[in-house]
Design a protein around this motif. Structure first.
Motif, PDB file in Angstrom:
ATOM      1  N   LEU A 171       0.833  -1.198   0.000  1.00 49.98           N
ATOM      2  CA  LEU A 171       0.000   0.000   0.000  1.00 49.98           C
ATOM      3  C   LEU A 171       0.871   1.254   0.000  1.00 49.98           C
ATOM      4  O   LEU A 171       0.565   2.230  -0.703  1.00 49.98           O
ATOM      5  N   GLU A 172       1.953   1.234   0.773  1.00 53.59           N
ATOM      6  CA  GLU A 172       2.885   2.364   0.768  1.00 53.59           C
ATOM      7  C   GLU A 172       3.454   2.579  -0.633  1.00 53.59           C
ATOM      8  O   GLU A 172       3.548   3.715  -1.117  1.00 53.59           O
ATOM      9  N   ARG A 173       3.835   1.487  -1.297  1.00 56.87           N
ATOM     10  CA  ARG A 173       4.354   1.592  -2.661  1.00 56.87           C
ATOM     11  C   ARG A 173       3.313   2.173  -3.605  1.00 56.87           C
ATOM     12  O   ARG A 173       3.613   3.020  -4.451  1.00 56.87           O
ATOM     13  N   ASP A 174       2.058   1.733  -3.470  1.00 55.47           N
ATOM     14  CA  ASP A 174       1.005   2.210  -4.351  1.00 55.47           C
ATOM     15  C   ASP A 174       0.779   3.710  -4.183  1.00 55.47           C
ATOM     16  O   ASP A 174       0.628   4.443  -5.174  1.00 55.47           O
ATOM     17  N   VAL A 175       0.740   4.166  -2.950  1.00 56.20           N
ATOM     18  CA  VAL A 175       0.541   5.598  -2.697  1.00 56.20           C
ATOM     19  C   VAL A 175       1.724   6.407  -3.234  1.00 56.20           C
ATOM     20  O   VAL A 175       1.543   7.462  -3.854  1.00 56.20           O
ATOM     21  N   ASP A 176       2.936   5.917  -3.032  1.00 56.42           N
ATOM     22  CA  ASP A 176       4.118   6.599  -3.576  1.00 56.42           C
ATOM     23  C   ASP A 176       4.051   6.660  -5.097  1.00 56.42           C
ATOM     24  O   ASP A 176       4.416   7.683  -5.706  1.00 56.42           O
ATOM     25  N   SER A 177       3.586   5.586  -5.729  1.00 54.18           N
ATOM     26  CA  SER A 177       3.479   5.558  -7.190  1.00 54.18           C
ATOM     27  C   SER A 177       2.425   6.539  -7.683  1.00 54.18           C
ATOM     28  O   SER A 177       2.609   7.191  -8.717  1.00 54.18           O
ATOM     29  N   ILE A 178       1.334   6.651  -6.951  1.00 53.34           N
ATOM     30  CA  ILE A 178       0.291   7.613  -7.331  1.00 53.34           C
ATOM     31  C   ILE A 178       0.825   9.031  -7.251  1.00 53.34           C
ATOM     32  O   ILE A 178       0.660   9.838  -8.170  1.00 53.34           O
ATOM     33  N   ASN A 179       1.480   9.360  -6.153  1.00 46.94           N
ATOM     34  CA  ASN A 179       2.024  10.713  -5.995  1.00 46.94           C
ATOM     35  C   ASN A 179       3.096  11.019  -7.030  1.00 46.94           C
ATOM     36  O   ASN A 179       3.254  12.172  -7.458  1.00 46.94           O
ATOM     37  N   ALA A 180       3.828   9.997  -7.442  1.00 47.54           N
ATOM     38  CA  ALA A 180       4.918  10.203  -8.406  1.00 47.54           C
ATOM     39  C   ALA A 180       4.407  10.621  -9.780  1.00 47.54           C
ATOM     40  O   ALA A 180       5.189  11.141 -10.589  1.00 47.54           O
ATOM     41  N   GLN A 181       3.124  10.441 -10.039  1.00 42.21           N
ATOM     42  CA  GLN A 181       2.577  10.798 -11.351  1.00 42.21           C
ATOM     43  C   GLN A 181       2.311  12.294 -11.495  1.00 42.21           C
ATOM     44  O   GLN A 181       1.993  12.762 -12.592  1.00 42.21           O
ATOM     45  N   LYS A 182       2.455  13.039 -10.390  1.00 43.65           N
ATOM     46  CA  LYS A 182       2.256  14.502 -10.417  1.00 43.65           C
ATOM     47  C   LYS A 182       0.905  14.862 -11.043  1.00 43.65           C
ATOM     48  O   LYS A 182       0.805  15.626 -12.002  1.00 43.65           O
ATOM     49  N   PRO A 202      -4.644   1.518  11.011  1.00 40.36           N
ATOM     50  CA  PRO A 202      -3.214   1.228  10.866  1.00 40.36           C
ATOM     51  C   PRO A 202      -2.563   1.865   9.636  1.00 40.36           C
ATOM     52  O   PRO A 202      -1.338   1.934   9.562  1.00 40.36           O
ATOM     53  N   VAL A 203      -3.389   2.330   8.666  1.00 40.21           N
ATOM     54  CA  VAL A 203      -2.811   2.837   7.414  1.00 40.21           C
ATOM     55  C   VAL A 203      -3.184   4.289   7.138  1.00 40.21           C
ATOM     56  O   VAL A 203      -2.916   4.804   6.051  1.00 40.21           O
ATOM     57  N   GLN A 204      -3.773   4.971   8.114  1.00 42.92           N
ATOM     58  CA  GLN A 204      -4.246   6.323   7.831  1.00 42.92           C
ATOM     59  C   GLN A 204      -3.106   7.286   7.524  1.00 42.92           C
ATOM     60  O   GLN A 204      -3.259   8.210   6.711  1.00 42.92           O
ATOM     61  N   ASP A 205      -1.925   7.069   8.116  1.00 45.15           N
ATOM     62  CA  ASP A 205      -0.783   7.933   7.794  1.00 45.15           C
ATOM     63  C   ASP A 205      -0.376   7.788   6.329  1.00 45.15           C
ATOM     64  O   ASP A 205       0.087   8.751   5.711  1.00 45.15           O
ATOM     65  N   ILE A 206      -0.548   6.587   5.792  1.00 48.51           N
ATOM     66  CA  ILE A 206      -0.224   6.350   4.382  1.00 48.51           C
ATOM     67  C   ILE A 206      -1.233   7.062   3.487  1.00 48.51           C
ATOM     68  O   ILE A 206      -0.868   7.747   2.527  1.00 48.51           O
ATOM     69  N   LEU A 207      -2.512   6.933   3.808  1.00 51.16           N
ATOM     70  CA  LEU A 207      -3.567   7.515   2.979  1.00 51.16           C
ATOM     71  C   LEU A 207      -3.508   9.035   2.980  1.00 51.16           C
ATOM     72  O   LEU A 207      -3.855   9.680   1.984  1.00 51.16           O
ATOM     73  N   MET A 208      -3.069   9.615   4.076  1.00 55.60           N
ATOM     74  CA  MET A 208      -2.987  11.082   4.175  1.00 55.60           C
ATOM     75  C   MET A 208      -1.887  11.666   3.293  1.00 55.60           C
ATOM     76  O   MET A 208      -1.845  12.874   3.067  1.00 55.60           O
ATOM     77  N   LYS A 209      -1.004  10.826   2.783  1.00 56.73           N
ATOM     78  CA  LYS A 209       0.087  11.308   1.939  1.00 56.73           C
ATOM     79  C   LYS A 209      -0.348  11.649   0.519  1.00 56.73           C
ATOM     80  O   LYS A 209       0.386  12.303  -0.224  1.00 56.73           O
ATOM     81  N   LEU A 210      -1.525  11.192   0.117  1.00 56.36           N
ATOM     82  CA  LEU A 210      -1.982  11.439  -1.250  1.00 56.36           C
ATOM     83  C   LEU A 210      -2.191  12.938  -1.481  1.00 56.36           C
ATOM     84  O   LEU A 210      -2.945  13.590  -0.761  1.00 56.36           O
ATOM     85  N   LYS A 211      -1.537  13.472  -2.514  1.00 60.72           N
ATOM     86  CA  LYS A 211      -1.608  14.903  -2.804  1.00 60.72           C
ATOM     87  C   LYS A 211      -1.694  15.122  -4.310  1.00 60.72           C
ATOM     88  O   LYS A 211      -1.072  14.407  -5.089  1.00 60.72           O
ATOM     89  N   ALA A 212      -2.465  16.135  -4.701  1.00 60.87           N
ATOM     90  CA  ALA A 212      -2.555  16.526  -6.099  1.00 60.87           C
ATOM     91  C   ALA A 212      -2.873  18.006  -6.174  1.00 60.87           C
ATOM     92  O   ALA A 212      -3.411  18.601  -5.222  1.00 60.87           O
ATOM     93  N   LYS A 213      -2.550  18.610  -7.307  1.00 56.64           N
ATOM     94  CA  LYS A 213      -2.701  20.049  -7.484  1.00 56.64           C
ATOM     95  C   LYS A 213      -4.120  20.528  -7.181  1.00 56.64           C
ATOM     96  O   LYS A 213      -4.321  21.505  -6.455  1.00 56.64           O
ATOM     97  N   ASP A 214      -5.113  19.840  -7.729  1.00 55.76           N
ATOM     98  CA  ASP A 214      -6.508  20.241  -7.526  1.00 55.76           C
ATOM     99  C   ASP A 214      -7.224  19.388  -6.483  1.00 55.76           C
ATOM    100  O   ASP A 214      -8.434  19.536  -6.281  1.00 55.76           O
ATOM    101  N   GLY A 215      -6.471  18.478  -5.830  1.00 54.61           N
ATOM    102  CA  GLY A 215      -7.045  17.729  -4.727  1.00 54.61           C
ATOM    103  C   GLY A 215      -7.301  16.258  -5.033  1.00 54.61           C
ATOM    104  O   GLY A 215      -7.120  15.778  -6.148  1.00 54.61           O
ATOM    105  N   VAL A 216      -7.718  15.553  -3.980  1.00 58.66           N
ATOM    106  CA  VAL A 216      -8.083  14.136  -4.052  1.00 58.66           C
ATOM    107  C   VAL A 216      -9.594  14.049  -3.904  1.00 58.66           C
ATOM    108  O   VAL A 216     -10.159  14.539  -2.921  1.00 58.66           O
ATOM    109  N   PHE A 217     -10.245  13.414  -4.876  1.00 52.45           N
ATOM    110  CA  PHE A 217     -11.697  13.265  -4.866  1.00 52.45           C
ATOM    111  C   PHE A 217     -12.034  11.780  -4.705  1.00 52.45           C
ATOM    112  O   PHE A 217     -11.335  10.914  -5.224  1.00 52.45           O
TER     113      PHE A 217
END
Length: 389
Positions: A171-182, A202-217
């Protein structure tokens, strides 16, 4: 979950072990009760395990590991034996019909049984570790020029309750890969949990890392409601509130029959989210008209809907949404000999579908209730919008 097919599973267990004993082992067991007891021990264990799971309170037990262990043992102790027994039985019937002695069903059954064990081990270990980043460009005539090149990163069906133990790193890898797409926007298409929002802790810190210019929907999937529990209504209502509030705490914009506008200068596009269809009718709150209320005629609309069947059932007919994004079926999770298992339930289970210039993309998701993949990798989709010239 097991209760729905428990009779079928019990039949598999009893038939396969009885047939092989009767056909091949009867002479060896004659007068030797210990050998016969050892032969039937796995079958008896799986029968008792099946009965136990059939009487669990909820559709999915709170401890999903109990089901995962059961399914793995079923795949090792029952499925290969059943495959071999069926092939042998059909082969024997063919020998009788054709008046021949060589039972080719035994050979076919042996290789299919070995292949079934391989699929089980591969899908439980290597298959779930894979991740496809599926990039595509989709062109639309009515996309505002200001949004030519707009990048969406789409993922679905996280089922974070299954990312336990060593799978948490996936899951950490997946979130990092999503963020890497800018991404300009990240869209999550539902099924964040398996059963209860406590799985998110147990994974909320991972989910909070998701970021995008116009947001996460995000939108809700069928597992995000209370379809799979039998709790007091007050507890179910509290779980629903917590599921919604958790996503807001992560900085996500949860759309429940709502929409938001994204602007570039004086131009805009609309991201709409419709609630999902559910197993329990009282939880079904789909409302396409409310989702698109006050959206101007001619607006470019991206519709988020967890369940892809609604594209043909309602979205194509009762809206003008140019792009619909869905998940739900996990791409079938298994693809054997070119056949994807999701086709047992729908023709729109995975991939890109086009009708009159309007599109549906169904992602295979990053997770599943049962962490297993063979021939269908977990994926994130990177969609670049283009203005057709």
């Amino acid at each position: 979950m097991i209760a729905r097919i428990s009779i079928f599973i019990l039949f598999m267990i009893v038939f396969s072990y009885w047939y092989l004993e009767k056909r091949y082992l009867k002479k060896r067991f004659r007068g030797n009760r210990l050998k016969r007891l050892l032969w039937w021990a796995p079958a008896v264990f799986m029968i008792l395990y099946t009965i136990y799971l059939s009487f669990t309170k909820n559709f999915i037990p709170d401890n999903i590991g109990i089901v995962n262990v059961y399914l793995f043992l079923l795949g090792i102790l029952v499925v290969p034996v059943t495959i071999y027994a069926l092939c042998s039985a059909f082969g024997k019937a063919w020998c009788i019909i054709r008046n021949t002695r060589r039972n080719w069903g035994n050979l076919v059954g042996f290789f299919l049984a070995v292949y079934a064990v391989f699929v089980l081990i591969y899908g439980s270990t290597i298959g779930v570790r894979q991740l496809d980043v599926n990039r595509m460009e989709l062109s639309f005539k009515d996309l505002p020029a200001a949004f030519d090149g707009y990048r969406l990163v789409v993922f679905s069906d996280a089922h974070v309750g299954s990312f336990t133990g060593w799978r948490k790193k996936l899951l950490e890898r997946d979130v990092d890969s999503i963020n890497a797409q800018k991404a300009d926007a990240i869209l999550f298409l539902g099924d964040l949990q398996n059963v209860k929002p406590s799985e998110l802790y147990p994974v909320q810190d991972i989910l909070m890392k998701l970021k995008a210019k116009d947001g996460v929907f995000s939108v809700l999937g069928n597992h995000d409601y209370n379809d799979y529990t039998h709790e007091d209504p007050a507890i179910e209502a509290a779980n629903m509130r917590e599921m919604a509030s958790r996503q807001t705490q992560y900085g996500w914009t949860l759309l429940r029959n709502e929409h938001r506008s994204i602007r570039r200068g004086d131009k805009s596009i609309v991201i709409a989210g419709e609630e999902s269809g559910c197993m329990k009718k009282e939880h079904t709150k789909m409302n396409l008209a409310k989702s698109l209320n006050e959206v101007r005629e001619g607006s470019f609309v991206i519709m988020m809907q967890h369940t892809p069947q609604t594209w043909r059932d309602s979205i194509l007919t009762f809206s003008k949404a140019q792009l619909t994004l869905s998940g739900h079926f996990h791409g079938g999770q298994v693809k054997l000999f070119g056949y994807r298992f999701s086709r047992l339930r729908t023709t729109d289970g995975y991939g890109l579908y086009t009708e009159d210039g309007r599109m549906l993309y169904v992602t295979s998701g990053i997770g599943a209730l049962i962490p297993f993949r063979y021939g269908v990798s977990p994926e994130i989709a990177v969609i670049t919008l283009r203005r057709e010239r």
